[in-house]
Design an enzyme around this catalytic site. Structure first.
Site, PDB file in Angstrom:
ATOM      1  N   SER A   1       0.859  -1.191   0.000  1.00 30.34           N
ATOM      2  CA  SER A   1       0.000   0.000   0.000  1.00 30.34           C
ATOM      3  C   SER A   1       0.889   1.232   0.000  1.00 30.34           C
ATOM      4  O   SER A   1       2.071   1.162   0.363  1.00 30.34           O
ATOM      5  CB  SER A   1      -0.858  -0.027   1.276  1.00 30.34           C
ATOM      6  N   TYR A  19      -1.521  -1.248  10.603  1.00 31.49           N
ATOM      7  CA  TYR A  19      -1.747  -1.456   9.167  1.00 31.49           C
ATOM      8  C   TYR A  19      -0.554  -0.899   8.386  1.00 31.49           C
ATOM      9  O   TYR A  19       0.029  -1.591   7.542  1.00 31.49           O
ATOM     10  CB  TYR A  19      -3.054  -0.779   8.719  1.00 31.49           C
TER      11      TYR A  19
HETATM   12  N1  LIG Z   1      -8.772  -0.431  -1.168  1.00 30.66           N
HETATM   13  C1  LIG Z   1      -7.756   0.309  -0.808  1.00 30.66           C
HETATM   14  O1  LIG Z   1      -7.871   1.544  -0.620  1.00 30.66           O
HETATM   15  C2  LIG Z   1      -6.383  -0.311  -0.685  1.00 30.66           C
HETATM   16  C3  LIG Z   1      -5.259   0.519  -0.752  1.00 30.66           C
HETATM   17  C4  LIG Z   1      -4.000  -0.044  -0.635  1.00 30.66           C
HETATM   18  C5  LIG Z   1      -3.856  -1.410  -0.439  1.00 30.66           C
HETATM   19  N2  LIG Z   1      -4.973  -2.183  -0.362  1.00 30.66           N
HETATM   20  C6  LIG Z   1      -4.768  -3.634  -0.126  1.00 30.66           C
HETATM   21  O2  LIG Z   1      -5.375  -4.371  -1.168  1.00 30.66           O
HETATM   22  C7  LIG Z   1      -5.673  -5.690  -0.697  1.00 30.66           C
HETATM   23  C8  LIG Z   1      -7.065  -6.087  -1.179  1.00 30.66           C
HETATM   24  O3  LIG Z   1      -8.011  -5.222  -0.573  1.00 30.66           O
HETATM   25  P1  LIG Z   1      -9.272  -4.648  -1.367  1.00 30.66           P
HETATM   26  O4  LIG Z   1      -9.101  -3.178  -1.415  1.00 30.66           O
HETATM   27  O5  LIG Z   1      -9.493  -5.396  -2.622  1.00 30.66           O
HETATM   28  O6  LIG Z   1     -10.413  -4.941  -0.284  1.00 30.66           O
HETATM   29  P2  LIG Z   1     -11.625  -5.992  -0.268  1.00 30.66           P
HETATM   30  O7  LIG Z   1     -12.564  -5.705  -1.369  1.00 30.66           O
HETATM   31  O8  LIG Z   1     -12.130  -5.952   1.145  1.00 30.66           O
HETATM   32  O9  LIG Z   1     -10.932  -7.403  -0.571  1.00 30.66           O
HETATM   33  C9  LIG Z   1     -10.176  -8.099   0.384  1.00 30.66           C
HETATM   34  C10 LIG Z   1     -10.524  -9.572   0.274  1.00 30.66           C
HETATM   35  O10 LIG Z   1      -9.692 -10.277   1.220  1.00 30.66           O
HETATM   36  C11 LIG Z   1     -10.541 -11.106   1.998  1.00 30.66           C
HETATM   37  N3  LIG Z   1     -10.011 -11.335   3.317  1.00 30.66           N
HETATM   38  C12 LIG Z   1      -9.894 -10.433   4.341  1.00 30.66           C
HETATM   39  N4  LIG Z   1      -9.438 -11.044   5.436  1.00 30.66           N
HETATM   40  C13 LIG Z   1      -9.269 -12.353   5.115  1.00 30.66           C
HETATM   41  C14 LIG Z   1      -8.834 -13.492   5.834  1.00 30.66           C
HETATM   42  N5  LIG Z   1      -8.511 -13.416   7.123  1.00 30.66           N
HETATM   43  N6  LIG Z   1      -8.779 -14.689   5.199  1.00 30.66           N
HETATM   44  C15 LIG Z   1      -9.132 -14.787   3.894  1.00 30.66           C
HETATM   45  N7  LIG Z   1      -9.563 -13.742   3.154  1.00 30.66           N
HETATM   46  C16 LIG Z   1      -9.625 -12.540   3.765  1.00 30.66           C
HETATM   47  C17 LIG Z   1     -11.848 -10.340   2.085  1.00 30.66           C
HETATM   48  O11 LIG Z   1     -12.903 -11.195   2.481  1.00 30.66           O
HETATM   49  P3  LIG Z   1     -14.140 -10.596   3.390  1.00 30.66           P
HETATM   50  O12 LIG Z   1     -14.585  -9.349   2.711  1.00 30.66           O
HETATM   51  O13 LIG Z   1     -15.142 -11.688   3.408  1.00 30.66           O
HETATM   52  O14 LIG Z   1     -13.523 -10.326   4.742  1.00 30.66           O
HETATM   53  C18 LIG Z   1     -11.990  -9.821   0.679  1.00 30.66           C
HETATM   54  O15 LIG Z   1     -12.575 -10.765  -0.173  1.00 30.66           O
HETATM   55  C19 LIG Z   1      -5.487  -5.649   0.830  1.00 30.66           C
HETATM   56  O16 LIG Z   1      -4.275  -6.278   1.159  1.00 30.66           O
HETATM   57  C20 LIG Z   1      -5.421  -4.170   1.138  1.00 30.66           C
HETATM   58  O17 LIG Z   1      -4.630  -3.897   2.279  1.00 30.66           O
HETATM   59  C21 LIG Z   1      -6.228  -1.683  -0.496  1.00 30.66           C
END
Ligand SMILES: NC(=O)c1ccc[n+]([C@@H]2O[C@H](COP(=O)([O-])OP(=O)(O)OC[C@H]3O[C@@H](n4cnc5c(N)ncnc54)[C@H](OP(=O)(O)O)[C@@H]3O)[C@@H](O)[C@H]2O)c1
Length: 270
Positions: free
Chosen positions: A143, A156
């Site tokens: 991130s 985080y």
């Molecule tokens: N969106 C942002 O602004 C942003 C910015 C920088 C980095 N990121 C990173 O991008 C990555 C993906 O996030 P996203 O933005 O795509 O969010 P998201 O839509 O919430 O997707 C995350 C996925 O990971 C799953 N997950 C969470 N905890 C888990 C666990 N303990 N075991 C198995 N699966 C799990 C979630 O399942 P559930 O929803 O069922 O919990 C969800 O399907 C993360 O690592 C996040 O830190 C996001």
């Protein structure tokens, strides 16, 4: 349905049921990869599989696991049943907002296990085979948070800094092996992540409402960087600039700026 005559390989994606993980899985399927998709929610993951299978001819295996649990990487590796992984995407993650003194330790420990231990262990388990075959690509999801401390989301930010440092170090070690490691460092992206951090408030509730990226574009940027073997990938010019903040300001000032942004930006449901 788009059929692919030639299979490109097998890709393992964590957190594939939604957001960036789902978009990355779509891109892999489009390029002819078969998929192993891991996530915690069986129904959401099954829905993701249906959506991918409606468009592309990939074989898709699902692994339903809470990736924050101890030794889960080993269980995932065993579920692969000896199949060689060509692409590993360590994407699953979530954020926790609040002052470290007030936040819930159980949830924090789960986040640290997921971001640090599971990512590291899964990489170790899959890497062995990749090095032996002289080919493989790993994409670790970090991130913009990785580049300086983040008051009010301290663990985080620290865990994402770990992922960046770990990825850059092993990318260097792996030079000449045919295996590349890419660390994707997105800024705010419009996925469920923002709602999880804000305890149900949506991203549109955020007060700083510019520079929020679309998950499809971020995934495409990261996917292309991974295919090129780029080590650090930061999508967006504003984000590239923000990642250099600690070089223009002192680290202390950059930390204070992040605190102001977190305080002003985040609307959390209580
Ligand atoms: N969106 C942002 O602004 C942003 C910015 C920088 C980095 N990121 C990173 O991008 C990555 C993906 O996030 P996203 O933005 O795509 O969010 P998201 O839509 O919430 O997707 C995350 C996925 O990971 C799953 N997950 C969470 N905890 C888990 C666990 N303990 N075991 C198995 N699966 C799990 C979630 O399942 P559930 O929803 O069922 O919990 C969800 O399907 C993360 O690592 C996040 O830190 C996001």
């Amino acid at each position: 349905m788009i059929t692919t005559e030639q299979k490109t390989g097998l890709a393992l994606v964590t957190g594939a049921a939604s957001g960036l993980g789902f978009e990355l899985s779509l891109l892999l399927a489009k390029d002819g990869y078969d998929l192993v998709l891991a996530d915690v929610d069986a129904e959401k993951l099954q829905q993701a599989k249906l959506e991918i299978a409606a468009l592309y001819a990939s074989d898709i295996q699902l692994i339903i696991k809470d990736l924050s649990k101890c030794n889960v990487a080993q269980q995932i590796y065993e579920a692969l049943d000896g199949k060689a992984i060509d692409v590993l995407i360590n994407n699953a993650g979530f954020g926790i907002y609040g002052s470290f003194n007030d936040t819930d330790w159980e949830r924090e420990a789960a986040m640290l296990n997921l971001h640090v231990l599971t990512t590291t262990h899964l990489t170790k388990l899959v890497l062995n085979g990749m090095v032996a075959r002289n080919r493989g690509k790993i994409l670790n999801m970090s991130s913009l948070a990785a580049f300086q401390p983040g008051p009010l989301m301290s663990l985080y930010y620290a865990s994402k800094a770990y992922i960046l440092s770990f990825s850059e170090a092993i990318a260097n070690e792996l030079k000449g092996t045919g295996v590349s490691v890419t660390c994707l460092c997105p800024g705010q992206t419009n996925t469920c992540f923002q709602e999880v951090v804000a305890n149900g408030a949506s991203v549109s509730d955020n007060k700083i409402n510019f520079n929020i990226a679309c998950p499809k574009q971020v995934a495409k940027y990261g996917y292309e960087a991974m295919q090129k073997g780029k080590v650090v990938a930061i999508p967006g010019n504003i984000n590239k600039f923000l990642s250099k903040l600690p070089r223009f300001l002192s680290r202390k000032t950059a930390t204070a700026v992040i605190r102001k942004i977190q305080e002003k930006n985040r609307v959390c449901k209580t």
